[in-house]
Design a protein around this motif. Sequence first.
Motif, PDB file in Angstrom:
ATOM      1  N   ASP A   1       5.089  -7.474  -3.245  1.00 44.31           N
ATOM      2  CA  ASP A   1       5.799  -6.303  -2.498  1.00 44.31           C
ATOM      3  C   ASP A   1       5.084  -5.785  -1.491  1.00 44.31           C
ATOM      4  OD1 ASP A   1       7.487  -7.060  -4.660  1.00 44.31           O
ATOM      5  OD2 ASP A   1       7.994  -4.949  -5.137  1.00 44.31           O
ATOM      6  N   PRO A   2       5.509  -5.600  -0.407  1.00 43.95           N
ATOM      7  CA  PRO A   2       5.033  -4.717   0.828  1.00 43.95           C
ATOM      8  C   PRO A   2       4.542  -3.417   0.295  1.00 43.95           C
ATOM      9  CG  PRO A   2       7.072  -5.781   1.564  1.00 43.95           C
ATOM     10  CD  PRO A   2       7.006  -6.080  -0.096  1.00 43.95           C
ATOM     11  N   GLY A   3       3.281  -3.165   0.784  1.00 43.94           N
ATOM     12  CA  GLY A   3       2.940  -1.559   0.323  1.00 43.94           C
ATOM     13  C   GLY A   3       2.410  -1.395  -1.191  1.00 43.94           C
ATOM     14  N   ILE A   4       2.361  -2.456  -1.888  1.00 47.29           N
ATOM     15  CA  ILE A   4       2.003  -2.601  -3.419  1.00 47.29           C
ATOM     16  C   ILE A   4       0.463  -2.257  -3.614  1.00 47.29           C
ATOM     17  CG2 ILE A   4       1.602  -4.951  -3.843  1.00 47.29           C
ATOM     18  CD1 ILE A   4       3.417  -2.816  -6.162  1.00 47.29           C
ATOM     19  N   ASP A   5      -0.364  -2.588  -2.443  1.00 45.37           N
ATOM     20  CA  ASP A   5      -1.806  -2.103  -2.544  1.00 45.37           C
ATOM     21  C   ASP A   5      -1.904  -0.890  -2.351  1.00 45.37           C
ATOM     22  OD1 ASP A   5      -0.896  -2.489   0.031  1.00 45.37           O
ATOM     23  OD2 ASP A   5      -2.847  -2.867   1.078  1.00 45.37           O
ATOM     24  N   LYS A   6      -1.137  -0.087  -1.593  1.00 50.09           N
ATOM     25  CA  LYS A   6      -1.289   1.486  -1.670  1.00 50.09           C
ATOM     26  C   LYS A   6      -0.882   2.020  -2.963  1.00 50.09           C
ATOM     27  CE  LYS A   6      -1.192   1.514   3.449  1.00 50.09           C
ATOM     28  NZ  LYS A   6      -1.818   0.112   3.515  1.00 50.09           N
ATOM     29  N   ASP A   7       0.247   1.838  -3.404  1.00 48.42           N
ATOM     30  CA  ASP A   7       0.875   2.296  -4.851  1.00 48.42           C
ATOM     31  C   ASP A   7      -0.223   2.102  -5.883  1.00 48.42           C
ATOM     32  OD1 ASP A   7       2.992   2.586  -3.234  1.00 48.42           O
ATOM     33  OD2 ASP A   7       4.121   0.768  -4.266  1.00 48.42           O
TER      34      ASP A   7
END
Length: 197
Positions: A145-151
């Motif tokens: 999912d896009p942005g999952i690394d930040k989450d």
Amino acid sequence: LCADEDEEECDDIREGLETIDHVLDDYGIVFVATHELDVAKENKVKRFPALGLFKNEEDFVKFDGDLTKELLALGWLISPETLAIEGKIAEVNEVMLRKMLDNEESMFVFFYEEDDIFAKRLLKELEGLDEALSKLEVEFVKISDPGIDKDYSLETLPALVHFADGEPEVFQGDLRNDKSVRAWVDEQAADTGDSSQ
């Protein structure tokens, strides 16, 4: 799947199943109804109405339970056993991952970007780990999912993370080093098994 002669029964069942559609959306499952008998024939469906799930756009699994029991159908549709694709690491979305982390004592997650060729090569090598972990009843999933690394506060992607009771431990070695990855996974799985005894 519905046959024209079962229209009234099919409408009642479809209305009931539509009450769980919003939950299926969270799991990335698209609910559709069809009267296409070719679809039924291709997937060996002989009794109507019927409910099934296409996995990976080709593998079809038929629900054998009572279609008037929507929650039973929902439980079947979202269960890891139904969603699992043999020989493949299951792709999950963020909602599914959160629910799994709430329920699983120990699990491994491969975080990656969908268009990353390096990550796709790594995934092929990681498939063997999935089979070994399945025997230990430890989940192994992947997410892009896009942005999952930040989450999940990941510094780089791809990343391999072990969650023990929801607490993350990121693999710090070289993901290309199969022996190192396997040793770390074995160590993490063993540590979790020891702490649960």
